[in-house]
Scaffold this active site. Structure first.
Site, PDB file in Angstrom:
ATOM      1  N   LYS A 219       0.849  -1.192   0.000  1.00 54.34           N
ATOM      2  CA  LYS A 219       0.000   0.000   0.000  1.00 54.34           C
ATOM      3  C   LYS A 219       0.885   1.243   0.000  1.00 54.34           C
ATOM      4  O   LYS A 219       1.848   1.344   0.774  1.00 54.34           O
ATOM      5  CB  LYS A 219      -0.905   0.008   1.235  1.00 54.34           C
ATOM      6  N   ASP A 247      -0.508  -0.159  -4.573  1.00 51.04           N
ATOM      7  CA  ASP A 247      -1.930   0.200  -4.502  1.00 51.04           C
ATOM      8  C   ASP A 247      -2.070   1.540  -3.786  1.00 51.04           C
ATOM      9  O   ASP A 247      -1.701   1.674  -2.621  1.00 51.04           O
ATOM     10  CB  ASP A 247      -2.682  -0.887  -3.731  1.00 51.04           C
ATOM     11  N   GLU A 273      -2.371   0.111  -8.596  1.00 50.71           N
ATOM     12  CA  GLU A 273      -3.800  -0.153  -8.424  1.00 50.71           C
ATOM     13  C   GLU A 273      -4.519   1.108  -7.944  1.00 50.71           C
ATOM     14  O   GLU A 273      -4.012   1.819  -7.077  1.00 50.71           O
ATOM     15  CB  GLU A 273      -3.967  -1.291  -7.416  1.00 50.71           C
ATOM     16  N   GLU A 302     -12.041  -2.567  -7.901  1.00 52.75           N
ATOM     17  CA  GLU A 302     -12.682  -2.892  -6.623  1.00 52.75           C
ATOM     18  C   GLU A 302     -13.756  -1.874  -6.245  1.00 52.75           C
ATOM     19  O   GLU A 302     -14.687  -2.205  -5.510  1.00 52.75           O
ATOM     20  CB  GLU A 302     -11.657  -3.017  -5.501  1.00 52.75           C
ATOM     21  N   ASP A 325     -14.865  -7.121  -8.066  1.00 59.71           N
ATOM     22  CA  ASP A 325     -15.101  -7.241  -6.621  1.00 59.71           C
ATOM     23  C   ASP A 325     -16.452  -7.929  -6.437  1.00 59.71           C
ATOM     24  O   ASP A 325     -17.462  -7.491  -6.999  1.00 59.71           O
ATOM     25  CB  ASP A 325     -15.102  -5.867  -5.955  1.00 59.71           C
ATOM     26  N   HIS A 352     -10.154  -8.515  -6.858  1.00 55.14           N
ATOM     27  CA  HIS A 352      -9.896  -7.907  -5.560  1.00 55.14           C
ATOM     28  C   HIS A 352     -10.493  -8.798  -4.486  1.00 55.14           C
ATOM     29  O   HIS A 352     -11.579  -9.370  -4.655  1.00 55.14           O
ATOM     30  CB  HIS A 352     -10.550  -6.517  -5.508  1.00 55.14           C
TER      31      HIS A 352
END
Length: 443
Positions: A219, A247, A273, A302, A325, A352
């Site tokens: 992340k 992401d 992402e 997602e 998702d 996701h």
């Protein structure tokens, strides 16, 4: 399937994951993984279980939206639902008053997903098959009959969809055997939550490598120097021979995303992402074009609200990895339409997952995709997050970095009754304990 739906209930289930920074990213610092948990009762032997994923606050709003759909479901014969599932799905999403709250987006669509997921779980249990097998065994025409093609015909027609499935019939048995033997490749996000210390990241990377994972996600997005340091830490642990995804969780403007990722390019990120607003299709296209020379793909989905937005992402060449998702789109019916469009546009589907129950759901979808549609594992992988699986009756099993094929009938979303009792918000025993300890305050 002569029986009828006799009841539809929903419960607000929340887990205090924010206490340990599980799920933390650049836009969601303190998520409490939660869900609107739906049970559909019938006058027959089986009931269906589904959920809509949330991050804590607002779960009660999704639950309220689910309750408004009760009149559309209770009293219906299962034969009537499943013989024209596309028509029933359209009924759920086209109520002349409820659709004003969307249409087909936001809270009302999260509620649709929860209800539809429960209906698919019920169907699979009645047939005595796990959901992936129910889908794999369907004739192409039957599977296509579950999809509402409204708004899609300029990108994908029913005839094209049937042809995609028929073309993939060759080799299905062999691919199913391969999945049963080896499982479906996964990547782990559990090593890289934004709230984790460098020491914890190193420890989790070592553990994931020992468990057989070869793909990792970090992340990023809050601070560039912090991101450089964290990416360096992960690369020091996993090396440069294994894919590392990043992401940003919708953090940046378009040019900011481009500039930021160019600075991280030396760490060879496989994809970025959600670099910007999930609604900015043309922005994603611009980012994709700018990062292509650096070998960085764009992944998103997602928070993509419906099949129409996915259609435009494909048409605009705005994503290189399609991240369906299971609880953001309107359940399996709509997800199937997106997987089919991805097949036509030759975009790999990399679902996701994480949250509450998302891993349990998407394992069925990616296994189906490989066996009955794409026939390829090239550049395809499904997210895995190692949280909360102990609360499910049929939890995911991951070995050597691969999802193992689920065997129990259903969609794997049924939760243990003791977990529901403990974590129902705000009355559950665990929440009462947390309130008394002062770790949370009742809303």
């Amino acid at each position: 399937m002569e029986c009828k739906v006799t009841d539809l209930s929903v419960r607000d289930i929340r887990f205090p994951t924010s206490l340990e920074a599980h799920g933390s990213d650049s836009m969601h610092a303190d998520p409490d993984y939660s869900c609107a948990y739906v049970v559909i009762q019938t006058d027959g032997e089986f009931c269906g279980h589904g959920l809509g994923f949330t991050l804590g606050k607002g779960t009660e709003i999704v639950c309220c939206a689910v309750r408004t759909m009760t009149k559309l479901v209770v009293g219906k014969r299962l034969d009537d639902i499943y013989k024209d599932f596309a028509g029933f799905w359209r009924t759920l999403t086209s109520d002349s008053q409820l659709r004003w709250l969307g249409p087909e987006k936001g809270v009302i669509h999260l509620a649709t997903a929860a209800v539809v997921n429960a209906l698919w779980d019920l169907w699979a249990k009645i047939e005595g098959k796990p959901l992936w097998k129910l889908l794999v065994d369907m004739e192409p025409e039957k599977l296509i009959s579950t999809i509402d093609f409204r708004y899609l015909s300029d990108a994908l027609t029913k005839t094209e969809a049937v042809e995609i499935l028929k073309k993939a019939q060759a080799g299905k048995k062999e691919r199913e055997a391969e999945m049963l033997a080896n499982g479906y490749p996964a990547y782990t996000t559990s090593v890289g939550w934004l709230g984790y210390s460098d020491e914890k990241i190193r420890k989790l990377c070592k553990e994931a490598l020992a468990d057989g994972f070869t793909r990792f996600k970090v992340k990023i997005g809050a601070d560039i120097q912090d991101d450089i340091r964290r990416c360096k830490v992960v690369r020091e642990e996993i090396g440069y021979d294994k894919p590392m995804m990043t992401d940003a969780n919708e953090r940046w403007d378009v040019q900011e995303a481009i500039d930021w990722m160019i600075q991280l390019a030396p760490f060879k990120p496989h994809w970025i992402e959600e670099p910007t607003s999930p609604d900015d299709i043309l922005g994603h296209a611009e980012i994709s074009k700018a990062l292509k020379p650096y070998g960085i793909g764009v992944a998103t989905g997602e928070a993509c609200q419906n099949r129409v937005m996915f259609k435009q992402f494909f048409q605009a060449n705005a994503l290189q990895y399609c991240q369906i998702d299971s609880c953001r789109l309107g359940g399996v019916n709509e997800i199937l339409s997106v997987i089919l469009m991805a097949a036509k546009f030759k975009v790999p589907v990399c679902p996701h997952a994480g949250g509450v129950g998302l891993c349990e759901f998407v394992q069925h979808l990616c296994i189906f995709d490989y066996i009955a549609m794409s026939g390829s594992l090239e550049d395809r992988v499904t997210e895995y997050v190692d949280h909360l699986h102990e609360h499910f009756k049929d939890p995911v099993v991951v070995k050597n970095g691969c999802y193992q094929v689920p065997k129990m009938p259903g969609y794997s979303g049924e939760m243990k009754e003791e977990s529901l009792a403990d974590y129902e918000y705000p009355t559950g025993g665990e929440w009462q304990k947390l309130f008394n300890e002062g770790k949370f305050k009742p809303e």
